[in-house]
Design a protein around this motif. Sequence first.
Motif, PDB file in Angstrom:
ATOM      1  N   ARG A   1     -19.305 -16.721  94.445  1.00 60.75           N
ATOM      2  CA  ARG A   1     -18.150 -17.531  94.034  1.00 60.75           C
ATOM      3  C   ARG A   1     -18.314 -18.016  92.595  1.00 60.75           C
ATOM      4  O   ARG A   1     -17.380 -17.943  91.785  1.00 60.75           O
ATOM      5  N   THR A   2     -19.517 -18.493  92.258  1.00 62.55           N
ATOM      6  CA  THR A   2     -19.762 -19.016  90.913  1.00 62.55           C
ATOM      7  C   THR A   2     -19.574 -17.946  89.857  1.00 62.55           C
ATOM      8  O   THR A   2     -18.914 -18.163  88.826  1.00 62.55           O
TER       9      THR A   2
ATOM     10  N   LEU B   1     -17.863 -15.065  90.053  1.00 64.29           N
ATOM     11  CA  LEU B   1     -16.460 -14.644  89.975  1.00 64.29           C
ATOM     12  C   LEU B   1     -15.632 -15.660  89.187  1.00 64.29           C
ATOM     13  O   LEU B   1     -14.747 -15.297  88.406  1.00 64.29           O
ATOM     14  N   LYS B   2     -15.960 -16.918  89.387  1.00 66.25           N
ATOM     15  CA  LYS B   2     -15.243 -17.986  88.675  1.00 66.25           C
ATOM     16  C   LYS B   2     -15.589 -17.961  87.193  1.00 66.25           C
ATOM     17  O   LYS B   2     -14.701 -18.113  86.333  1.00 66.25           O
ATOM     18  N   LYS B   3     -16.874 -17.778  86.860  1.00 70.29           N
ATOM     19  CA  LYS B   3     -17.285 -17.733  85.463  1.00 70.29           C
ATOM     20  C   LYS B   3     -16.700 -16.526  84.739  1.00 70.29           C
ATOM     21  O   LYS B   3     -16.454 -16.580  83.528  1.00 70.29           O
ATOM     22  N   ALA B   4     -16.469 -15.441  85.474  1.00 75.57           N
ATOM     23  CA  ALA B   4     -15.855 -14.247  84.876  1.00 75.57           C
ATOM     24  C   ALA B   4     -14.346 -14.397  84.734  1.00 75.57           C
ATOM     25  O   ALA B   4     -13.694 -13.565  84.096  1.00 75.57           O
ATOM     26  N   GLY B   5     -13.789 -15.444  85.321  1.00 74.19           N
ATOM     27  CA  GLY B   5     -12.350 -15.675  85.232  1.00 74.19           C
ATOM     28  C   GLY B   5     -11.540 -14.887  86.235  1.00 74.19           C
ATOM     29  O   GLY B   5     -10.326 -14.722  86.082  1.00 74.19           O
ATOM     30  N   LEU B   6     -12.188 -14.404  87.296  1.00 77.62           N
ATOM     31  CA  LEU B   6     -11.477 -13.609  88.304  1.00 77.62           C
ATOM     32  C   LEU B   6     -10.871 -14.492  89.387  1.00 77.62           C
ATOM     33  O   LEU B   6      -9.962 -14.048  90.106  1.00 77.62           O
ATOM     34  N   ILE B   7     -11.378 -15.694  89.533  1.00 78.86           N
ATOM     35  CA  ILE B   7     -10.812 -16.650  90.484  1.00 78.86           C
ATOM     36  C   ILE B   7     -10.759 -18.027  89.837  1.00 78.86           C
ATOM     37  O   ILE B   7     -11.456 -18.289  88.856  1.00 78.86           O
ATOM     38  N   VAL B   8      -9.909 -18.873  90.374  1.00 77.72           N
ATOM     39  CA  VAL B   8      -9.856 -20.278  89.968  1.00 77.72           C
ATOM     40  C   VAL B   8      -9.945 -21.130  91.223  1.00 77.72           C
ATOM     41  O   VAL B   8      -9.726 -20.636  92.339  1.00 77.72           O
ATOM     42  N   SER B   9     -10.267 -22.402  91.024  1.00 72.57           N
ATOM     43  CA  SER B   9     -10.370 -23.328  92.143  1.00 72.57           C
ATOM     44  C   SER B   9      -9.400 -24.492  91.918  1.00 72.57           C
ATOM     45  O   SER B   9      -9.723 -25.438  91.193  1.00 72.57           O
TER      46      SER B   9
ATOM     47  N   THR C   1     -22.244  -5.220  86.681  1.00 71.40           N
ATOM     48  CA  THR C   1     -21.896  -4.297  85.616  1.00 71.40           C
ATOM     49  C   THR C   1     -20.421  -4.438  85.246  1.00 71.40           C
ATOM     50  O   THR C   1     -20.051  -4.430  84.074  1.00 71.40           O
ATOM     51  N   VAL C   2     -19.576  -4.586  86.247  1.00 67.10           N
ATOM     52  CA  VAL C   2     -18.142  -4.778  86.017  1.00 67.10           C
ATOM     53  C   VAL C   2     -17.883  -6.144  85.383  1.00 67.10           C
ATOM     54  O   VAL C   2     -17.098  -6.277  84.441  1.00 67.10           O
ATOM     55  N   LEU C   3     -18.579  -7.161  85.881  1.00 72.26           N
ATOM     56  CA  LEU C   3     -18.339  -8.516  85.377  1.00 72.26           C
ATOM     57  C   LEU C   3     -18.781  -8.690  83.934  1.00 72.26           C
ATOM     58  O   LEU C   3     -18.302  -9.590  83.231  1.00 72.26           O
ATOM     59  N   LYS C   4     -19.682  -7.817  83.468  1.00 72.12           N
ATOM     60  CA  LYS C   4     -20.175  -7.959  82.098  1.00 72.12           C
ATOM     61  C   LYS C   4     -19.137  -7.606  81.039  1.00 72.12           C
ATOM     62  O   LYS C   4     -19.361  -7.804  79.854  1.00 72.12           O
ATOM     63  N   GLN C   5     -17.985  -7.116  81.467  1.00 72.23           N
ATOM     64  CA  GLN C   5     -16.902  -6.871  80.509  1.00 72.23           C
ATOM     65  C   GLN C   5     -16.189  -8.168  80.132  1.00 72.23           C
ATOM     66  O   GLN C   5     -15.394  -8.195  79.196  1.00 72.23           O
ATOM     67  N   PHE C   6     -16.495  -9.249  80.861  1.00 69.65           N
ATOM     68  CA  PHE C   6     -15.867 -10.530  80.595  1.00 69.65           C
ATOM     69  C   PHE C   6     -16.842 -11.425  79.832  1.00 69.65           C
ATOM     70  O   PHE C   6     -17.904 -11.797  80.353  1.00 69.65           O
ATOM     71  N   PRO C   7     -16.513 -11.803  78.591  1.00 70.59           N
ATOM     72  CA  PRO C   7     -17.423 -12.602  77.751  1.00 70.59           C
ATOM     73  C   PRO C   7     -17.873 -13.905  78.407  1.00 70.59           C
ATOM     74  O   PRO C   7     -19.018 -14.326  78.207  1.00 70.59           O
ATOM     75  N   SER C   8     -16.997 -14.525  79.171  1.00 66.16           N
ATOM     76  CA  SER C   8     -17.363 -15.804  79.787  1.00 66.16           C
ATOM     77  C   SER C   8     -18.495 -15.628  80.800  1.00 66.16           C
ATOM     78  O   SER C   8     -19.355 -16.495  80.941  1.00 66.16           O
ATOM     79  N   PHE C   9     -18.509 -14.488  81.494  1.00 69.71           N
ATOM     80  CA  PHE C   9     -19.596 -14.215  82.440  1.00 69.71           C
ATOM     81  C   PHE C   9     -20.897 -13.934  81.697  1.00 69.71           C
ATOM     82  O   PHE C   9     -21.961 -14.437  82.062  1.00 69.71           O
ATOM     83  N   VAL C  10     -20.805 -13.129  80.623  1.00 70.49           N
ATOM     84  CA  VAL C  10     -21.988 -12.787  79.837  1.00 70.49           C
ATOM     85  C   VAL C  10     -22.615 -14.046  79.247  1.00 70.49           C
ATOM     86  O   VAL C  10     -23.837 -14.236  79.280  1.00 70.49           O
ATOM     87  N   GLU C  11     -21.772 -14.952  78.725  1.00 72.36           N
ATOM     88  CA  GLU C  11     -22.283 -16.190  78.148  1.00 72.36           C
ATOM     89  C   GLU C  11     -22.980 -17.044  79.200  1.00 72.36           C
ATOM     90  O   GLU C  11     -24.036 -17.623  78.945  1.00 72.36           O
ATOM     91  N   PHE C  12     -22.404 -17.103  80.405  1.00 74.15           N
ATOM     92  CA  PHE C  12     -22.995 -17.904  81.472  1.00 74.15           C
ATOM     93  C   PHE C  12     -24.298 -17.282  81.982  1.00 74.15           C
ATOM     94  O   PHE C  12     -25.290 -17.978  82.191  1.00 74.15           O
ATOM     95  N   ALA C  13     -24.283 -15.961  82.181  1.00 74.99           N
ATOM     96  CA  ALA C  13     -25.437 -15.279  82.778  1.00 74.99           C
ATOM     97  C   ALA C  13     -26.584 -15.065  81.800  1.00 74.99           C
ATOM     98  O   ALA C  13     -27.749 -15.079  82.184  1.00 74.99           O
ATOM     99  N   PHE C  14     -26.254 -14.892  80.500  1.00 72.03           N
ATOM    100  CA  PHE C  14     -27.285 -14.540  79.535  1.00 72.03           C
ATOM    101  C   PHE C  14     -27.486 -15.585  78.445  1.00 72.03           C
ATOM    102  O   PHE C  14     -28.445 -15.519  77.696  1.00 72.03           O
ATOM    103  N   GLY C  15     -26.577 -16.519  78.338  1.00 72.61           N
ATOM    104  CA  GLY C  15     -26.710 -17.554  77.322  1.00 72.61           C
ATOM    105  C   GLY C  15     -26.691 -16.975  75.922  1.00 72.61           C
ATOM    106  O   GLY C  15     -25.837 -16.155  75.583  1.00 72.61           O
TER     107      GLY C  15
END
Length: 301
Positions: free
Chosen positions: A63-64, A66-74, A99-113
């Motif tokens: 859930r976290t 998917l949310k960080k990648a912008g695929l879902i909202v709460s 691999t799919v989620l890494k196309q979204f900058p917000s996920f990359v920033e969260f996962a890799f800083g």
Amino acid sequence: MAIPKYYEMYKSFLTVLLDGKVHTIKEEKQQVIKDFRLSENEIAELLPSGKQTVFDNRIGWCRTYLKKAGLIVSPCRGQYQITDAGHRTYLENNIIDDTVLKQFPSFVEFAFGDRKEYQKENDAPVTDETPQETMDRVYKELNQSLANDLLTEISEMNPYRFEVLVVELLVKMGYGRLQYENRVTRKSGDEGIDGIVTADKLGFDSIYIQAKRFKDNSVGRPDIQKFVGALAGQGAQKGIFITSSTFTKEAVAFVGRNLNYKIVLIDGMKLAELMIEYELGVSRQYTYEVKRLDSDYFSEE
């Protein structure tokens, strides 16, 4: 089936939300359980820390991410809704993973800083573990290494000092020490009893101890039979047999069949684990605090 990894839950999590409506985390869990045909035992399996189930931990990180990648909202606590990006991603990919989620900058920033180097799109997921699973695994590995070090020290210990250690550990665990006895019984003439503690600090119900510091040899059935005989000689029925080595299968089976006496067997590895848990012969080196969101603070009455 085995409990799916957090990234294997992505597609299943989004499936519930395809109608565009708001759905609860309970509905998400039910969908994942159905898709992966999880049994009750699998759902109830705990992390090594024992503080959370593996399933809840993994779906929480699913859930976290998917949310960080912008695929879902709460829209509100415990409820989720798919975004346009989430709907498009679901339709365009048969498999959705990191691999799919890494196309979204917000996920990359969260996962890799701030890290500039990370795996390319065609690479496998970053890890099979959630952050909590990684922490639990490393914690377990550190304790296993410490346990091995403890056993090395114990194997070189004087046998009488080992008997003292055993009683000290039991006292730390909440057992009481008999006031009219020394820490352990006399070195000679102890009639097969190495120590005596009580079931609690008030002195109820004596428990007799046999401690064997072996370096290589295992404790066999004859040793347990002698201990049972020693208990009978004391008119007792409860005992703890502790060794720095291991017990043979015959010894374990004998204890299991002997219903007249309650005997607990503690081998070397279990002994070391208890010493770590109750901080006997070890000291704290680092302390990390892991905090979580206090949802009650943000709730509106």
